[in-house]
Design a protein around this motif. Structure first.
Motif, PDB file in Angstrom:
ATOM      1  N   SER A  18       0.821  -1.210   0.000  1.00 45.22           N
ATOM      2  CA  SER A  18       0.000   0.000   0.000  1.00 45.22           C
ATOM      3  C   SER A  18       0.855   1.261   0.000  1.00 45.22           C
ATOM      4  O   SER A  18       0.609   2.199  -0.755  1.00 45.22           O
ATOM      5  CB  SER A  18      -0.940   0.006   1.210  1.00 45.22           C
ATOM      6  OG  SER A  18      -1.875  -1.039   1.116  1.00 45.22           O
ATOM      7  N   SER A  19       1.865   1.315   0.860  1.00 42.47           N
ATOM      8  CA  SER A  19       2.742   2.494   0.870  1.00 42.47           C
ATOM      9  C   SER A  19       4.184   2.156   1.223  1.00 42.47           C
ATOM     10  O   SER A  19       5.110   2.803   0.742  1.00 42.47           O
ATOM     11  CB  SER A  19       2.208   3.560   1.826  1.00 42.47           C
ATOM     12  OG  SER A  19       2.184   3.079   3.153  1.00 42.47           O
ATOM     13  N   ILE A  20       4.411   1.138   2.058  1.00 45.22           N
ATOM     14  CA  ILE A  20       5.789   0.816   2.461  1.00 45.22           C
ATOM     15  C   ILE A  20       6.599   0.369   1.244  1.00 45.22           C
ATOM     16  O   ILE A  20       7.650   0.940   0.934  1.00 45.22           O
ATOM     17  CB  ILE A  20       5.809  -0.279   3.546  1.00 45.22           C
ATOM     18  CG1 ILE A  20       5.104   0.200   4.813  1.00 45.22           C
ATOM     19  CG2 ILE A  20       7.258  -0.672   3.874  1.00 45.22           C
ATOM     20  CD1 ILE A  20       4.942  -0.868   5.874  1.00 45.22           C
ATOM     21  N   GLY A  21       6.104  -0.645   0.559  1.00 46.48           N
ATOM     22  CA  GLY A  21       6.846  -1.181  -0.576  1.00 46.48           C
ATOM     23  C   GLY A  21       6.722  -0.350  -1.828  1.00 46.48           C
ATOM     24  O   GLY A  21       7.697  -0.142  -2.555  1.00 46.48           O
ATOM     25  N   ASN A  70      20.974   7.443   1.875  1.00 52.38           N
ATOM     26  CA  ASN A  70      21.734   6.219   2.199  1.00 52.38           C
ATOM     27  C   ASN A  70      21.663   5.831   3.670  1.00 52.38           C
ATOM     28  O   ASN A  70      22.532   5.128   4.177  1.00 52.38           O
ATOM     29  CB  ASN A  70      23.209   6.392   1.789  1.00 52.38           C
ATOM     30  CG  ASN A  70      23.377   6.510   0.294  1.00 52.38           C
ATOM     31  OD1 ASN A  70      22.707   5.825  -0.469  1.00 52.38           O
ATOM     32  ND2 ASN A  70      24.261   7.396  -0.134  1.00 52.38           N
ATOM     33  N   LYS A  71      20.622   6.273   4.349  1.00 53.94           N
ATOM     34  CA  LYS A  71      20.419   5.899   5.746  1.00 53.94           C
ATOM     35  C   LYS A  71      19.476   4.701   5.831  1.00 53.94           C
ATOM     36  O   LYS A  71      18.580   4.532   4.997  1.00 53.94           O
ATOM     37  CB  LYS A  71      19.837   7.068   6.553  1.00 53.94           C
ATOM     38  CG  LYS A  71      20.681   8.341   6.491  1.00 53.94           C
ATOM     39  CD  LYS A  71      22.068   8.107   7.037  1.00 53.94           C
ATOM     40  CE  LYS A  71      22.893   9.385   6.967  1.00 53.94           C
ATOM     41  NZ  LYS A  71      24.292   9.162   7.415  1.00 53.94           N
ATOM     42  N   THR A  72      19.680   3.881   6.845  1.00 52.04           N
ATOM     43  CA  THR A  72      18.809   2.723   7.066  1.00 52.04           C
ATOM     44  C   THR A  72      17.682   3.118   8.008  1.00 52.04           C
ATOM     45  O   THR A  72      17.927   3.536   9.140  1.00 52.04           O
ATOM     46  CB  THR A  72      19.599   1.549   7.666  1.00 52.04           C
ATOM     47  OG1 THR A  72      20.656   1.195   6.769  1.00 52.04           O
ATOM     48  CG2 THR A  72      18.695   0.349   7.886  1.00 52.04           C
ATOM     49  N   PHE A  73      16.464   2.999   7.538  1.00 50.26           N
ATOM     50  CA  PHE A  73      15.287   3.379   8.323  1.00 50.26           C
ATOM     51  C   PHE A  73      14.660   2.153   8.989  1.00 50.26           C
ATOM     52  O   PHE A  73      14.524   1.098   8.365  1.00 50.26           O
ATOM     53  CB  PHE A  73      14.239   4.034   7.426  1.00 50.26           C
ATOM     54  CG  PHE A  73      14.472   5.496   7.153  1.00 50.26           C
ATOM     55  CD1 PHE A  73      13.652   6.462   7.708  1.00 50.26           C
ATOM     56  CD2 PHE A  73      15.517   5.895   6.323  1.00 50.26           C
ATOM     57  CE1 PHE A  73      13.867   7.807   7.446  1.00 50.26           C
ATOM     58  CE2 PHE A  73      15.748   7.238   6.060  1.00 50.26           C
ATOM     59  CZ  PHE A  73      14.916   8.199   6.620  1.00 50.26           C
ATOM     60  N   GLU A  74      14.281   2.316  10.240  1.00 50.59           N
ATOM     61  CA  GLU A  74      13.400   1.340  10.882  1.00 50.59           C
ATOM     62  C   GLU A  74      11.993   1.589  10.359  1.00 50.59           C
ATOM     63  O   GLU A  74      11.563   2.739  10.239  1.00 50.59           O
ATOM     64  CB  GLU A  74      13.415   1.522  12.399  1.00 50.59           C
ATOM     65  CG  GLU A  74      14.758   1.298  13.059  1.00 50.59           C
ATOM     66  CD  GLU A  74      14.695   1.621  14.545  1.00 50.59           C
ATOM     67  OE1 GLU A  74      13.998   0.892  15.280  1.00 50.59           O
ATOM     68  OE2 GLU A  74      15.323   2.615  14.964  1.00 50.59           O
ATOM     69  N   VAL A  75      11.278   0.523  10.047  1.00 50.63           N
ATOM     70  CA  VAL A  75       9.922   0.661   9.514  1.00 50.63           C
ATOM     71  C   VAL A  75       8.936   0.060  10.514  1.00 50.63           C
ATOM     72  O   VAL A  75       9.042  -1.118  10.881  1.00 50.63           O
ATOM     73  CB  VAL A  75       9.790  -0.031   8.144  1.00 50.63           C
ATOM     74  CG1 VAL A  75       8.348   0.047   7.646  1.00 50.63           C
ATOM     75  CG2 VAL A  75      10.736   0.612   7.133  1.00 50.63           C
ATOM     76  N   PHE A  76       7.985   0.881  10.959  1.00 50.45           N
ATOM     77  CA  PHE A  76       6.938   0.446  11.883  1.00 50.45           C
ATOM     78  C   PHE A  76       5.607   0.476  11.130  1.00 50.45           C
ATOM     79  O   PHE A  76       5.231   1.506  10.568  1.00 50.45           O
ATOM     80  CB  PHE A  76       6.855   1.359  13.101  1.00 50.45           C
ATOM     81  CG  PHE A  76       8.086   1.356  13.962  1.00 50.45           C
ATOM     82  CD1 PHE A  76       8.164   0.541  15.083  1.00 50.45           C
ATOM     83  CD2 PHE A  76       9.168   2.173  13.650  1.00 50.45           C
ATOM     84  CE1 PHE A  76       9.296   0.540  15.884  1.00 50.45           C
ATOM     85  CE2 PHE A  76      10.303   2.179  14.446  1.00 50.45           C
ATOM     86  CZ  PHE A  76      10.373   1.357  15.556  1.00 50.45           C
ATOM     87  N   ALA A  77       4.914  -0.654  11.125  1.00 50.15           N
ATOM     88  CA  ALA A  77       3.606  -0.740  10.484  1.00 50.15           C
ATOM     89  C   ALA A  77       2.547  -0.876  11.573  1.00 50.15           C
ATOM     90  O   ALA A  77       2.518  -1.880  12.294  1.00 50.15           O
ATOM     91  CB  ALA A  77       3.555  -1.925   9.526  1.00 50.15           C
ATOM     92  N   ILE A  78       1.692   0.133  11.703  1.00 49.13           N
ATOM     93  CA  ILE A  78       0.595   0.097  12.679  1.00 49.13           C
ATOM     94  C   ILE A  78      -0.679  -0.242  11.907  1.00 49.13           C
ATOM     95  O   ILE A  78      -1.143   0.541  11.072  1.00 49.13           O
ATOM     96  CB  ILE A  78       0.465   1.447  13.404  1.00 49.13           C
ATOM     97  CG1 ILE A  78       1.759   1.765  14.162  1.00 49.13           C
ATOM     98  CG2 ILE A  78      -0.719   1.434  14.358  1.00 49.13           C
ATOM     99  CD1 ILE A  78       1.776   3.132  14.823  1.00 49.13           C
ATOM    100  N   ALA A  80       5.757 -11.129   7.800  1.00 51.68           N
ATOM    101  CA  ALA A  80       6.702 -11.890   6.971  1.00 51.68           C
ATOM    102  C   ALA A  80       7.736 -10.998   6.297  1.00 51.68           C
ATOM    103  O   ALA A  80       8.739 -11.496   5.779  1.00 51.68           O
ATOM    104  CB  ALA A  80       5.937 -12.682   5.916  1.00 51.68           C
ATOM    105  N   LYS A  81       7.511  -9.691   6.285  1.00 45.54           N
ATOM    106  CA  LYS A  81       8.419  -8.782   5.593  1.00 45.54           C
ATOM    107  C   LYS A  81       9.611  -8.428   6.480  1.00 45.54           C
ATOM    108  O   LYS A  81       9.452  -7.960   7.610  1.00 45.54           O
ATOM    109  CB  LYS A  81       7.682  -7.503   5.181  1.00 45.54           C
ATOM    110  CG  LYS A  81       6.616  -7.721   4.126  1.00 45.54           C
ATOM    111  CD  LYS A  81       7.212  -8.225   2.821  1.00 45.54           C
ATOM    112  CE  LYS A  81       6.153  -8.427   1.764  1.00 45.54           C
ATOM    113  NZ  LYS A  81       6.727  -8.934   0.488  1.00 45.54           N
ATOM    114  N   LYS A  82      10.794  -8.661   5.950  1.00 44.59           N
ATOM    115  CA  LYS A  82      12.020  -8.362   6.675  1.00 44.59           C
ATOM    116  C   LYS A  82      12.160  -6.852   6.866  1.00 44.59           C
ATOM    117  O   LYS A  82      11.951  -6.073   5.943  1.00 44.59           O
ATOM    118  CB  LYS A  82      13.227  -8.905   5.905  1.00 44.59           C
ATOM    119  CG  LYS A  82      14.551  -8.749   6.639  1.00 44.59           C
ATOM    120  CD  LYS A  82      15.686  -9.343   5.828  1.00 44.59           C
ATOM    121  CE  LYS A  82      17.019  -9.186   6.556  1.00 44.59           C
ATOM    122  NZ  LYS A  82      18.148  -9.744   5.757  1.00 44.59           N
ATOM    123  N   GLY A  83      12.519  -6.462   8.068  1.00 47.53           N
ATOM    124  CA  GLY A  83      12.739  -5.044   8.355  1.00 47.53           C
ATOM    125  C   GLY A  83      11.494  -4.282   8.734  1.00 47.53           C
ATOM    126  O   GLY A  83      11.546  -3.077   8.974  1.00 47.53           O
TER     127      GLY A  83
END
Length: 481
Positions: free
Chosen positions: A292-295, A306-314, A326-329
């Motif tokens: 929907s929006s993350i991918g 080039n920064k690594t972001f933590e991804v939180f899905a609520i 099931a999605k890594k990260g």
């Protein structure tokens, strides 16, 4: 001549040359010890680890420097350090540190004999091998750390090894005030002394912003917010002015408008340097599926430097949990973002004007979910689940600090009119650097010209006022659909 005799001579010559090499090595070590040799004919520099009580030769590593004294870089940093001496930030009695071993040469040539650096092998962890309050002066011409080193851990080591009232100097190539404010928040154990732009060392780096800080004598120097108002400084006002304008007139085709408007979005990370942030996070509130929006949007389009972001899905809808888990990260919070911790009722609403039979035929096209404090609502035909709601504002305050870089996308089916005031009331809104907000209003229905959807009771003007008020508060917010 016998082969054994030749072999014997060869072995003796080999032993002789090994002895000469070891003798020369011992001679150099005895004169250089843990520091750089500054004879005009030598470019040899030796560094070793230090214990907590004194500098000792442990796990020593040899580094050969290029002919640094004859370089433009040497002249540049010599003048920089001379200026620090002139203004009293540095003296011959100072114990100084720089990440660059070449800078130690310039410091020692100016009489700062207690000057130290570390080889790349030693700085492979966040711990600095020096005792507490060891340095009077610490200099960082850049702050690029290996990804394996936690930024906050390394910053903590700087605070531990710097003496009270010790001077910390940071050079940054960018001039934006966002990066400057990020530096101040990152080194919050220091007081600000001055910042100025100086000519750079080469045409490729024409200018550098020099920031001078001084460690507070009070180790607990962190600024605690007394109220819930975010500071709206001049640089933030200018950033908001540079954003794409809000759409003043209600769009007849919102999705088409979004597609066009995405090309005009001025992302914060495309305007400023976000390098001096210890943590980067993307929070998708109302995530639905991964695509929907993350991918489909954040991973693909958002400029991350080039920064690594933590991804939180609520996401409260259980039908999407397995995919997100099931999605890594991706860190799934399987709850509904709400104004307090309590049990809620989650509605899957499938077009209230359509019949149940039509909905059954289209069961694969899952409707958008809404949360309700009560079990039933007018004009509703769909599924109801009990879910757990959590105080989103308090979670934000417990999870992040103002010095972190936090991006939020919020699509909560009308609940934004409860969540946004709660974020403002608690001050949690100040933790968000950039927000993408879908505001829900009574849009025109596709099926029925001239009739608005009864699903939401807010108007487009109310949504526009909400977005405008957030920008006035200093939040970089974008319209989302």
């Amino acid at each position: 001549m016998k082969p054994s005799f030749v072999k014997n001579i060869f072995l003796r010559l080999l032993i002789f040359f090994i002895f000469l090499f070891l003798l020369r090595f011992a001679y150099i070590i005895s004169f250089n010890r843990d520091f750089c040799n500054h004879s005009s004919s030598s470019n040899f520099c030796f560094f070793s680890k230090t214990s907590s009580s004194s500098l000792q030769r442990q796990s020593s590593q040899i580094t050969f420097l290029p002919n640094f004294r004859g370089s433009t870089e040497y002249d540049f940093y010599s003048k920089i350090f001379q200026d620090f001496i002139f203004h009293g930030f540095l003296s011959p009695n100072s114990s100084s540190f720089s990440l660059s071993s070449s800078h130690v040469i310039a410091l020692k040539d100016l009489g700062i004999n207690q000057s130290f650096s570390l080889s790349s092998g030693i700085i492979s962890a966040s711990n600095l091998p020096f005792s507490d309050q060891f340095f009077d002066f610490m200099f960082f011409h850049k702050f690029d750390l290996p990804s394996s080193i936690p930024v906050l851990g390394f910053v903590g080591e700087i605070g531990r090894t710097l003496k009270p009232s010790g001077v910390l100097v940071i050079h940054i190539e960018t001039k934006d005030f966002y990066a400057f404010r990020s530096v101040l928040k990152l080194f919050d154990f220091c007081n600000f002394v001055e910042a100025r732009d100086i000519p750079g060392p080469s045409p490729s780096i024409p200018s550098i912003r020099q920031i001078i800080l001084k460690k507070s004598r009070n180790s607990m120097n962190k600024i605690h917010r007394e109220d819930n108002e975010c500071s709206v400084s001049g640089y933030k006002i200018q950033l908001i002015k540079n954003l794409e304008p809000l759409i003043e007139k209600e769009p007849l085709k919102p999705w088409s408008t979004l597609k066009r408007n995405l090309k005009n979005v001025k992302y914060l990370s495309s305007m400023v340097d976000i390098s001096f942030k210890p943590r980067y996070a993307y929070i998708d509130v109302g995530a639905r599926s991964y695509g929907s929006s993350i991918g489909s949007w954040f991973n693909e389009r958002y400029p991350k430097q080039n920064k690594t972001f933590e991804v939180f899905a609520i996401e409260a809808d259980k039908s999407f949990h397995r995919e997100l888990q099931a999605k890594k990260g991706v860190k799934l919070l399987p709850y509904a973002a709400w104004v307090r911790n309590e049990t809620l009722f989650f509605e899957i609403n499938r077009e209230p004007t359509k019949t149940i039979e039509v909905n059954k035929r289209n069961r694969g096209n899952r409707g958008m979910g809404r949360i309700q404090p009560v079990q039933s609502s007018i004009n509703f035909e769909g599924n109801v689940d009990k879910i757990r709601g959590f105080d989103f504002a308090e979670w934000l305050k417990g999870e992040f600090e103002e010095r972190d870089f936090v991006v939020v996308k919020m699509d909560v089916e009308g609940t934004e009119f409860q969540l946004i005031p709660r974020l403002i009331e608690t001050g949690a809104i100040c933790l968000i650097d950039e927000m993408f907000l879908e505001c829900h209003y009574n849009r025109w229905q596709k099926c029925c010209p001239g009739i608005r959807s009864p699903k939401y009771d807010k108007t487009y003007d109310q949504c526009l006022n909400l977005l405008s008020s957030l920008r006035k508060r200093g939040l970089l917010v974008h319209q989302w659909w």
